[in-house]
Design a protein around this motif. Structure first.
Motif, short mmCIF file in Angstrom:
data_model
loop_
_atom_site.label_atom_id
_atom_site.label_comp_id
_atom_site.label_asym_id
_atom_site.label_seq_id
_atom_site.Cartn_x
_atom_site.Cartn_y
_atom_site.Cartn_z
N ASP A 166 0.83 -1.20 0.00
CA ASP A 166 0.00 0.00 0.00
C ASP A 166 0.87 1.25 0.00
N TYR A 167 2.07 1.11 0.55
CA TYR A 167 2.99 2.24 0.66
C TYR A 167 4.41 1.77 0.37
N CYS A 168 5.20 2.64 -0.27
CA CYS A 168 6.62 2.39 -0.50
C CYS A 168 7.44 3.53 0.11
N LEU A 169 8.44 3.17 0.90
CA LEU A 169 9.26 4.17 1.59
C LEU A 169 10.74 3.93 1.31
N THR A 170 11.49 5.01 1.20
CA THR A 170 12.95 4.91 1.16
C THR A 170 13.52 6.25 1.60
N THR A 171 14.83 6.25 1.84
CA THR A 171 15.53 7.50 2.12
C THR A 171 16.79 7.55 1.28
N HIS A 172 17.29 8.75 1.08
CA HIS A 172 18.57 8.94 0.42
C HIS A 172 19.34 10.01 1.17
N VAL A 173 20.61 9.74 1.42
CA VAL A 173 21.44 10.76 2.08
C VAL A 173 21.60 11.96 1.16
N ILE A 174 21.79 13.12 1.78
CA ILE A 174 22.02 14.35 1.02
C ILE A 174 23.18 15.10 1.69
N THR A 314 10.92 10.58 -9.76
CA THR A 314 10.54 10.07 -8.44
C THR A 314 9.52 11.04 -7.83
N ILE A 315 8.30 10.53 -7.63
CA ILE A 315 7.19 11.37 -7.17
C ILE A 315 6.84 11.00 -5.73
N ASN A 316 6.75 11.98 -4.87
CA ASN A 316 6.29 11.77 -3.50
C ASN A 316 4.80 12.09 -3.39
N ASP A 317 4.03 11.12 -2.92
CA ASP A 317 2.59 11.32 -2.78
C ASP A 317 2.29 12.03 -1.46
N SER A 318 1.42 13.02 -1.54
CA SER A 318 1.22 13.93 -0.41
C SER A 318 0.69 13.22 0.83
N ASP A 319 -0.16 12.17 0.65
CA ASP A 319 -0.69 11.50 1.83
C ASP A 319 0.41 10.85 2.65
N LEU A 320 1.38 10.23 1.96
CA LEU A 320 2.48 9.57 2.67
C LEU A 320 3.49 10.60 3.17
N VAL A 321 3.71 11.66 2.41
CA VAL A 321 4.60 12.73 2.87
C VAL A 321 4.10 13.30 4.19
N ASP A 322 2.79 13.48 4.31
CA ASP A 322 2.22 14.01 5.56
C ASP A 322 2.51 13.08 6.74
N ILE A 323 2.43 11.77 6.50
CA ILE A 323 2.72 10.80 7.57
C ILE A 323 4.18 10.86 7.98
N VAL A 324 5.08 10.87 6.99
CA VAL A 324 6.51 10.90 7.28
C VAL A 324 6.88 12.20 7.99
N ARG A 325 6.32 13.30 7.50
CA ARG A 325 6.61 14.59 8.13
C ARG A 325 6.14 14.61 9.59
N GLU A 326 4.94 14.08 9.83
CA GLU A 326 4.41 14.03 11.20
C GLU A 326 5.29 13.16 12.08
N SER A 327 5.71 12.01 11.55
CA SER A 327 6.61 11.14 12.31
C SER A 327 7.91 11.84 12.65
N PRO A 358 -2.20 0.13 -10.26
CA PRO A 358 -2.53 1.46 -9.75
C PRO A 358 -1.35 2.06 -9.00
N LYS A 359 -1.24 3.37 -9.01
CA LYS A 359 -0.12 4.03 -8.35
C LYS A 359 -0.09 3.67 -6.86
N ILE A 360 1.10 3.27 -6.39
CA ILE A 360 1.33 2.96 -4.98
C ILE A 360 1.82 4.23 -4.30
N SER A 361 1.21 4.58 -3.19
CA SER A 361 1.63 5.78 -2.47
C SER A 361 3.09 5.62 -2.05
#
Length: 417
Positions: A166-174, A314-327, A358-361
């Motif tokens: 339902d959701y895909c998550l990753t991080t990349h160093v900057i 690489t597109i970030n979906d706003s619903d998941l961005v809100d969850i990650v930001r809140e976390s 279908p697009k996965i968040s």
């Protein structure tokens, strides 16, 4: 649940895992040791692991009742760069490349941090199963640097065999953000890419008799210049896009007009419509520049599309961005959560978003990877820290790993709660 305490309890050993990975990098498609280490670490958490999936890929599944399915991805490959960081865990690995040259190997893009984040997230989630419900798919992905790893795992049936998340998550160093902080944004966060080979054809001849030839070097120069006006005059200034001719080869001697010139181009874009517009404009430009020089229809430039280096943005979906930001706000403090800027580099994480139909968040957040002291010194000297793919790139392990694992595990928990 005290997430930060769970992460802190694992941190010392995670740093050891990181240093082992950093000291023993492997090139794309050769990640045997890294793959085994990641798989062993996941199995030690009680996770069901499938090894060597789609190459050296690792897939670990942790199920805990009914709930959402979340995929967490960490890439594993390194780069043919000789390390010059001077740290005591620096890589001394060397390999012979395809041209027969001996080159160093280095984790100059932070994939050692990414693997350690995957392992750390698995450890935290496996030890606090009373706080979440659902399924987590941990993916150790090979061959990101050559754009082949995600595609290989998808084509091997990743979501068919292990379930579509339902959701895909990753991080990349900057490298230009202080360790201990993250940056994140909705929408495009990394560019899409396609690459082309342009074979510019002409009529060869003597350099002293140019009027009896059709000079492909002159034509190539005109094409290079004209291609830049696609971005500056046909694409909106508010739309990120880049065309770069990174390779151009033609001719053997000063007094010989060659029959052809070969150019290689990389194109970056932020959306599919822009991608199509640029490709059509490149085709039009090559054709009509050639015709304007009197090149015959049967000798126009040939454009070869490189399917191996074609990735969407690489597109970030706003619903998941809100969850990650809140976390992140809750676990590392809102003062350490900043708005990201889109990067024009590309990532094959983008392929997972549409791999299940279908697009996965999906969401990628950037983890800061430069020590505060180094960043302050650079600012005082008006310089910048070493960038990704630089021989001196070296994140400070403790704050970088702690931040990445805390935000990643916290985001999964927030989804699963």
């Amino acid at each position: 649940m005290d997430l930060k305490a769970h992460v802190f309890a694992e941190l010392g050993d995670l740093i050891n895992v990181y240093k082992q990975l950093h000291a023993n990098p492997e090139l794309s498609g050769q990640e045997a040791m890294s793959s085994k280490l990641v798989a062993d670490q996941l199995e030690a958490c009680g996770i069901v692991v499938t090894r060597n999936f789609g190459g050296h890929g690792v897939v670990g599944v942790l199920e805990n009742g009914d709930g959402p399915t979340v995929m967490v991805r960490g890439d594993m490959d390194a780069l043919p760069i000789t390390e010059e960081t001077g740290v005591d865990y620096a890589s001394s690995s060397r390999v012979t490349d395809n041209s027969g040259n001996e080159v160093g190997i280095m984790h100059a893009c932070g994939h050692d941090i990414h693997m350690t984040t995957l392992v750390g997230t698995a450890r935290v989630l496996s030890k606090c199963k009373n706080h979440w419900n659902g399924k987590v798919i941990f993916v150790g992905q090979p061959a990101e640097e050559v754009g082949a790893g995600a595609k290989g795992m998808i084509e091997s049936g990743l979501f068919n065999k292990f379930g579509c998340p339902d959701y895909c998550l990753t991080t990349h160093v900057i490298p230009h953000v202080e360790a201990g902080r993250i940056t994140i944004k909705s929408g495009p966060i990394m560019a899409g890419i396609f690459q082309l080979k342009i074979i510019v054809r002409g009529v060869g001849g003597h350099g002293a008799i140019p009027h009896e030839s059709k000079d492909p070097i002159v034509l190539a120069a005109r094409i290079v210049t004209s291609l830049q006006t696609i971005i500056s005059r046909e694409i909106s200034p508010l739309t990120p896009a880049v065309i770069t001719i990174g390779s151009i080869h033609g001719g053997t001697r000063a007094n010989i007009i060659p029959a052809e010139v070969v150019m290689e181009a990389t194109v970056r874009f932020s959306d599919q419509d822009t991608e199509k517009q640029i490709l059509k404009a490149i085709e039009r430009t090559c054709r009509f520049e050639a015709l304007s020089m009197g090149i015959q229809e049967n000798n126009l430039p040939i454009i070869e599309f490189d399917e191996t280096m074609h990735l969407p943005a690489t597109i970030n979906d706003s619903d998941l961005v809100d969850i990650v930001r809140e976390s992140a706000n809750e676990n590392i403090g809102h003062e350490n959560v900043m708005e990201a800027e889109m990067l024009m580099v590309s990532e094959d994480f983008s392929l997972f978003r549409s791999a299940g139909g279908p697009k996965i968040s999906s969401c990628m957040f950037f983890t800061g990877a430069v020590a505060k002291e180094e960043l302050n010194l650079c600012r005082a000297q008006n310089t910048k820290p070493p960038s990704l793919h630089n021989s001196r790139f070296c994140p400070p392990p403790e704050p970088t790993i702690k931040t990445a694992v805390t935000v990643m595990a916290g985001s999964v928990l927030k989804i699963m709660q």
